[in-house]
Scaffold this active site. Sequence first.
Site, PDB file in Angstrom:
ATOM      1  N   ILE A  92       1.058  -1.273  -0.286  1.00  0.00           N
ATOM      2  CA  ILE A  92       0.060   0.002  -0.042  1.00  0.00           C
ATOM      3  C   ILE A  92       0.909   1.345  -0.163  1.00  0.00           C
ATOM      4  O   ILE A  92       1.800   1.435   1.045  1.00  0.00           O
ATOM      5  CB  ILE A  92      -1.000   0.026   1.185  1.00  0.00           C
ATOM      6  CG1 ILE A  92      -1.615  -1.349   1.194  1.00  0.00           C
ATOM      7  CG2 ILE A  92      -1.858   1.117   1.409  1.00  0.00           C
ATOM      8  CD1 ILE A  92      -2.708  -1.469   0.279  1.00  0.00           C
ATOM      9  N   HIS A 109      -7.351  -5.272  -9.521  1.00  0.00           N
ATOM     10  CA  HIS A 109      -7.506  -6.112  -8.341  1.00  0.00           C
ATOM     11  C   HIS A 109      -8.407  -7.495  -8.665  1.00  0.00           C
ATOM     12  O   HIS A 109      -9.204  -7.037  -9.564  1.00  0.00           O
ATOM     13  CB  HIS A 109      -8.454  -5.141  -7.287  1.00  0.00           C
ATOM     14  CG  HIS A 109      -8.672  -6.055  -6.136  1.00  0.00           C
ATOM     15  ND1 HIS A 109      -7.963  -6.313  -5.189  1.00  0.00           N
ATOM     16  CD2 HIS A 109     -10.118  -6.449  -5.684  1.00  0.00           C
ATOM     17  CE1 HIS A 109      -8.617  -6.893  -4.035  1.00  0.00           C
ATOM     18  NE2 HIS A 109      -9.480  -7.051  -4.412  1.00  0.00           N
ATOM     19  N   ASP A 145      -7.658  -0.153  -2.133  1.00  0.00           N
ATOM     20  CA  ASP A 145      -8.685  -0.734  -3.200  1.00  0.00           C
ATOM     21  C   ASP A 145      -9.812  -0.140  -3.291  1.00  0.00           C
ATOM     22  O   ASP A 145     -10.908  -0.601  -3.674  1.00  0.00           O
ATOM     23  CB  ASP A 145      -8.787  -2.409  -2.962  1.00  0.00           C
ATOM     24  CG  ASP A 145      -7.493  -3.207  -3.347  1.00  0.00           C
ATOM     25  OD1 ASP A 145      -7.545  -4.054  -2.578  1.00  0.00           O
ATOM     26  OD2 ASP A 145      -6.799  -2.521  -4.033  1.00  0.00           O
TER      27      ASP A 145
HETATM   28  C1  GRF Z   1      -3.034 -10.363  -9.806  1.00  0.00           C
HETATM   29  O1  GRF Z   1      -4.286 -11.164 -10.255  1.00  0.00           O
HETATM   30  C2  GRF Z   1      -3.271  -9.236  -9.230  1.00  0.00           C
HETATM   31  O2  GRF Z   1      -4.778  -8.428  -9.365  1.00  0.00           O
HETATM   32  C3  GRF Z   1      -3.187  -9.650  -7.815  1.00  0.00           C
HETATM   33  O3  GRF Z   1      -2.193 -10.272  -8.065  1.00  0.00           O
HETATM   34  C4  GRF Z   1      -2.006 -10.838  -9.423  1.00  0.00           C
HETATM   35  C5  GRF Z   1      -0.573 -10.560  -9.861  1.00  0.00           C
HETATM   36  O4  GRF Z   1      -0.352 -11.581 -11.129  1.00  0.00           O
HETATM   37  N1  GRF Z   1      -2.960  -8.563  -6.921  1.00  0.00           N
HETATM   38  P1  GRF Z   1       0.963 -11.391 -11.918  1.00  0.00           P
HETATM   39  O5  GRF Z   1       2.078 -11.095 -10.764  1.00  0.00           O
HETATM   40  O6  GRF Z   1       0.547  -9.961 -12.860  1.00  0.00           O
HETATM   41  O7  GRF Z   1       1.071 -12.489 -12.701  1.00  0.00           O
END
Ligand code: GRF
Length: 201
Positions: A92, A109, A145
Amino acid sequence: ARLVVLVSGSGTNLQALLDAIDADPDFGARVVAVGADRDGIAGLERAERAGLPTFVVRVKDHTDRAAWDLALAEATAAHTPDLVVSAGFMKIVGKEFLARFGGRFVNTHPALLPSFPGAHGVRDALAYGAKVTGCTVHFVDDGVDTGPVIAQGVVEVRPDDTEDALHERIKEVERRLLVETVGRLARHGYRIEGRKVHVGE
Ligand code: GRF
């Protein structure tokens, strides 16, 4: 538009952006640097394979959270981004970062905000018994978020879903949504009015 992408993990959302930009000369944006809060992650390897500058700003290297936040803001600002994209960045950010990049800092998210915010959105939706979930691309504000929603995508929850299986299905939608949304913001510009985001008007 110049993009700095922040990652903390596998970086498949970053990879989707890199691939889309490579495939479309009119995408309207390019990634100029990739930042992370930790070493040794695939997201940084993807950046290095793409020949991009990277930076790592670790909380434990700083006296406190505010110092970390300032260091992250400065490392990001060094690449003069037009838009900062958090793609699986699991920290954050604080006042300093938002002072510089608020209004041009988007996050993806893996849930349909305002449902299931925080670090375990997929697990929480599954545990709740939600029948549909999905992903949200939103501007980052000073909450967790809670910033203005730009785009969302819906994913059905299946009875036999595990957290990983559901998250992988969400990420298929999420990668497409992030690429489409970042491209639109970069090509058409946008205006944020309260909780509403107007793209290209
Ligand atoms: C994504 O689903 C994001 O929303 C969540 O963690 C995942 C990260 O995936 N916070 P990557 O590192 O882009 O493969």
